[in-house]
Design an enzyme around this catalytic site. Structure first.
Site, PDB file in Angstrom:
ATOM      1  N   SER A   1       0.837  -1.211   0.000  1.00 30.02           N
ATOM      2  CA  SER A   1       0.000   0.000   0.000  1.00 30.02           C
ATOM      3  C   SER A   1       0.868   1.256   0.000  1.00 30.02           C
ATOM      4  CB  SER A   1      -0.922   0.011   1.234  1.00 30.02           C
ATOM      5  OG  SER A   1      -0.152  -0.080   2.423  1.00 30.02           O
TER       6      SER A   1
ATOM      7  N   ASN B   1      -2.614  -2.439  12.987  1.00 32.68           N
ATOM      8  CA  ASN B   1      -4.057  -2.237  12.856  1.00 32.68           C
ATOM      9  C   ASN B   1      -4.534  -0.985  13.597  1.00 32.68           C
ATOM     10  OD1 ASN B   1      -3.815  -4.615  11.531  1.00 32.68           O
ATOM     11  ND2 ASN B   1      -4.902  -5.870  13.032  1.00 32.68           N
TER      12      ASN B   1
ATOM     13  N   THR C   1     -38.150  28.955 -11.450  1.00 33.79           N
ATOM     14  CA  THR C   1     -38.477  27.579 -11.056  1.00 33.79           C
ATOM     15  C   THR C   1     -38.655  26.825 -12.375  1.00 33.79           C
ATOM     16  OG1 THR C   1     -40.859  27.854 -11.042  1.00 33.79           O
ATOM     17  CG2 THR C   1     -39.741  28.360  -8.979  1.00 33.79           C
TER      18      THR C   1
ATOM     19  N   SER D   1     -11.283  28.347 -27.267  1.00 37.89           N
ATOM     20  CA  SER D   1     -11.380  27.132 -28.073  1.00 37.89           C
ATOM     21  C   SER D   1     -10.180  27.082 -29.007  1.00 37.89           C
ATOM     22  CB  SER D   1     -12.679  27.157 -28.877  1.00 37.89           C
ATOM     23  OG  SER D   1     -12.557  26.337 -30.022  1.00 37.89           O
TER      24      SER D   1
ATOM     25  N   ASN E   1     -14.865  30.038 -22.855  1.00 36.84           N
ATOM     26  CA  ASN E   1     -15.699  29.025 -22.208  1.00 36.84           C
ATOM     27  C   ASN E   1     -15.627  29.096 -20.682  1.00 36.84           C
ATOM     28  OD1 ASN E   1     -16.306  27.971 -24.778  1.00 36.84           O
ATOM     29  ND2 ASN E   1     -14.395  26.799 -24.758  1.00 36.84           N
TER      30      ASN E   1
ATOM     31  N   GLU F   1     -17.647  24.440 -15.504  1.00 33.28           N
ATOM     32  CA  GLU F   1     -17.983  23.130 -16.077  1.00 33.28           C
ATOM     33  C   GLU F   1     -17.268  22.015 -15.323  1.00 33.28           C
ATOM     34  OE1 GLU F   1     -18.076  23.197 -20.652  1.00 33.28           O
ATOM     35  OE2 GLU F   1     -17.001  25.008 -20.085  1.00 33.28           O
TER      36      GLU F   1
ATOM     37  N   GLN G   1      -7.316  -1.836   3.506  1.00 32.14           N
ATOM     38  CA  GLN G   1      -6.193  -1.113   2.904  1.00 32.14           C
ATOM     39  C   GLN G   1      -6.666  -0.248   1.731  1.00 32.14           C
ATOM     40  OE1 GLN G   1      -2.299  -3.037   2.735  1.00 32.14           O
ATOM     41  NE2 GLN G   1      -2.422  -2.921   0.515  1.00 32.14           N
TER      42      GLN G   1
ATOM     43  N   LYS H   1      -7.884   4.223   1.713  1.00 31.02           N
ATOM     44  CA  LYS H   1      -7.206   5.528   1.688  1.00 31.02           C
ATOM     45  C   LYS H   1      -7.289   6.234   0.329  1.00 31.02           C
ATOM     46  CE  LYS H   1      -3.891   3.096   3.951  1.00 31.02           C
ATOM     47  NZ  LYS H   1      -4.878   2.158   4.425  1.00 31.02           N
TER      48      LYS H   1
HETATM   49  N1  ARG Z   1      -0.999  -1.645   4.953  1.00 31.26           N
HETATM   50  C1  ARG Z   1      -2.083  -1.790   5.842  1.00 31.26           C
HETATM   51  C2  ARG Z   1      -3.245  -0.871   5.465  1.00 31.26           C
HETATM   52  O1  ARG Z   1      -3.055   0.052   4.764  1.00 31.26           O
HETATM   53  C3  ARG Z   1      -1.672  -1.452   7.232  1.00 31.26           C
HETATM   54  C4  ARG Z   1      -2.239  -2.401   8.248  1.00 31.26           C
HETATM   55  C5  ARG Z   1      -1.748  -3.748   7.949  1.00 31.26           C
HETATM   56  N2  ARG Z   1      -2.190  -4.706   8.884  1.00 31.26           N
HETATM   57  C6  ARG Z   1      -2.032  -5.993   8.592  1.00 31.26           C
HETATM   58  N3  ARG Z   1      -2.438  -6.843   9.486  1.00 31.26           N
HETATM   59  N4  ARG Z   1      -1.537  -6.408   7.445  1.00 31.26           N
HETATM   60  O2  ARG Z   1      -4.342  -1.093   5.866  1.00 31.26           O
END
Ligand code: ARG
Length: 482
Positions: free
Chosen positions: A29, A116, A161, A283, A291, A296, A328, A331
């Site tokens: 990630s 976690n 309206t 344009s 424009n 837009e 994961q 985000k």
């Molecule tokens: N990379 C994980 C995430 O973005 C972080 C937590 C990972 N926890 C795990 N047990 N692999 O959620």
């Protein structure tokens, strides 16, 4: 994004066993969560201080770990940090680097916590700052609207309206109609901040710790109102992101409506605003074009923001409690929405400040006699005619004159019409008559502007209170806290 992706070529230590897998590329990630680095470091420093306070680390150990973490933050800021995608995420990258630098002491950092609770902490710290940043940008847009509304508190325009001429309003009133939804967005974000401002740190993987850790200490050090109440909930909960994405979605819907009205007003059919460079470009083919691209795109961005909300909710649906790796994926949609909402707010604020209204066109459009049909009916009502009957009389008259309500002898239609009807078709007088609370008369708009200014004052205060919590992260990173 420049990231070292080859685990063997990275030159660093072997990855810890818990992230070593042939699927490391798929599972990483890091490209997304690198953004959380500063919150991760600040959270770790708060965690280290707690470990020392409860006697798990000595003061010297805690001091050395905090210093080491701040040095890593410096490396990250300066771009010297060698990110390794084989280490899965920002958390493991920082911890592995710390252990490279400090040896076995670095390996004590993760005592009593898990990634976690760590990732949930980083997310909440990020979110607090994102909320304040969005609120500030939103406030700027509100101020741009207020300035224009103030300048046009007496400028007549048609009110619509079904996109049909309905009744006369003032331009200031029409602009303020966009201010209030944004004020509600502001409050929603403030509410979201309150619910996000709870620390999950200390929940561990899901069941706390057998060590005597104290979740209250890092919570308070980081400016949270309190620590979590339930360790399983603390690592499962992503309500704060879902709620935030809903708030941004509704805000985007409001921005799209501002964008749409500007697009309409800029068209040759309305021509209420003059072409302005701040609103867009030309344009490549048609030399005459100017424009309203900004408006837009403000409208168009809404699609992806709503997509971000649906993406997150779909990820969350049916997950069992406890951390699941699906989380994961939480985000990317949030980061995307923040970037695009901020960009839209900035561009719209500049665009709205630059709007130049064609008051002549607005007045001409606001003088359409059809706009005064309700005034004619209410004139009869004030002479004792039941409203339903008055409505019918004027409707028949409008049909017979093809909308030219000022064209004929009204007395021939109904003897209750007097000699004083001319005033009814004077748009300035018609506006002054609409002085009911929250209405479009210049007088009512002045009162509304005062309320709006008060709202802005409350928003400023709310931003400054939230900013105090957010600034603690910087202070921890700069070592200005004990
Ligand atoms: N990379 C994980 C995430 O973005 C972080 C937590 C990972 N926890 C795990 N047990 N692999 O959620």
């Amino acid at each position: 994004m420049a990231i070292t992706v080859d685990p063997k070529g990275s030159g660093g230590a072997a990855p810890p066993a818990y992230v070593t897998t042939p699927a490391w590329r798929f599972l990483s990630s890091l490209p997304v969560d690198r953004k959380l680095a500063r919150y991760d470091v600040a959270g770790s420093i708060a965690h280290v201080k707690m470990l020392a306070a409860v006697g798990i680390l000595t003061a010297e150990e805690a001091g050395a770990l905090s210093l080491g973490l701040r040095q890593i933050h410096g490396e990250i800021l300066s771009g010297r940090f060698a990110w390794r995608e084989d280490l899965e995420d920002v958390h493991t990258n920082i911890e592995v680097r710390l252990t490279e630098n400090l040896g076995p002491l670095g390996a004590k950092l993760h005592t009593g916590r898990s990634r976690n609770d760590q990732v949930a902490l980083d997310e909440r710290l990020y979110l607090r700052e994102a909320i304040v940043t969005v609120q500030q940008a939103l406030l700027n847009l509100q101020l741009a609207l207020l300035d224009q509304a103030e300048a046009h508190g007496e400028t007549p325009m048609p009110g619509y309206t079904h996109l049909q001429h309905a009744q006369p309003v003032t331009l200031g009133h029409a602009l303020l109609a966009h201010f209030w939804p944004l004020a509600r967005d502001h409050r929603r974000l403030a509410d979201c901040f309150e619910r996000a401002n709870v620390s999950p740190l200390g929940a561990g993987a899901l069941a706390g710790s057998t060590l005597p850790t104290d979740p209250t200490l890092p919570a308070l050090a980081l400016g949270f109102a309190a620590p979590f109440e339930n360790s399983i909930d603390a690592v499962s909960d992503r309500d704060y992101f879902a709620e935030f994405l809903f708030d941004l979605s509704l805000l985007s819907v409001h921005l799209s409506s501002i964008g749409e009205e500007i697009v309409l007003w800029a068209s040759q059919e309305f021509a209420f605003i003059r072409p302005a460079a701040a609103l867009g470009s030309g344009s490549s083919l048609m030399p005459q074009k100017r424009n309203p691209d900004v408006a837009e795109l403000a409208r168009g961005k809404t699609g992806r923001i709503l997509g971000d909300l649906v993406s997150l909710l779909t990820t969350l649906k049916s997950l069992p409690l406890g951390y699941q790796r699906d989380l994961q994926e939480d985000k990317a949609p949030v980061f995307d929405a923040v970037d695009h909402v901020l960009a839209t707010l900035d561009a719209l604020s500049t665009g709205i400040s630059a709007l130049e209204f064609d008051e002549g066109r607005l007045l001409a459009a606001a003088s359409d006699p059809r706009l005064f049909a309700t005034d004619l009916a209410e004139y009869l009502v004030s002479r004792g005619v039941p409203f339903r009957e008055a409505h019918e009389i004027v409707a028949r008259f409008a049909a017979s004159t093809d909308g030219r309500l000022d064209a004929k002898d009204h007395r021939a239609i109904d003897p209750r019409f007097g000699e004083d009807l001319a005033d009814l078709f004077d748009v300035h007088k018609a506006l002054r008559r609409r002085r009911t609370h929250g209405g479009p008369s210049p007088e009512a708009v002045r009162a509304q502007l005062a309320q709006a200014q008060e709202t802005v004052g409350r928003e400023r205060y709310s931003i400054s209170k939230h900013a105090e919590c957010v600034e603690l992260v910087d202070r921890i990173l700069r070592e200005e806290t004990q």
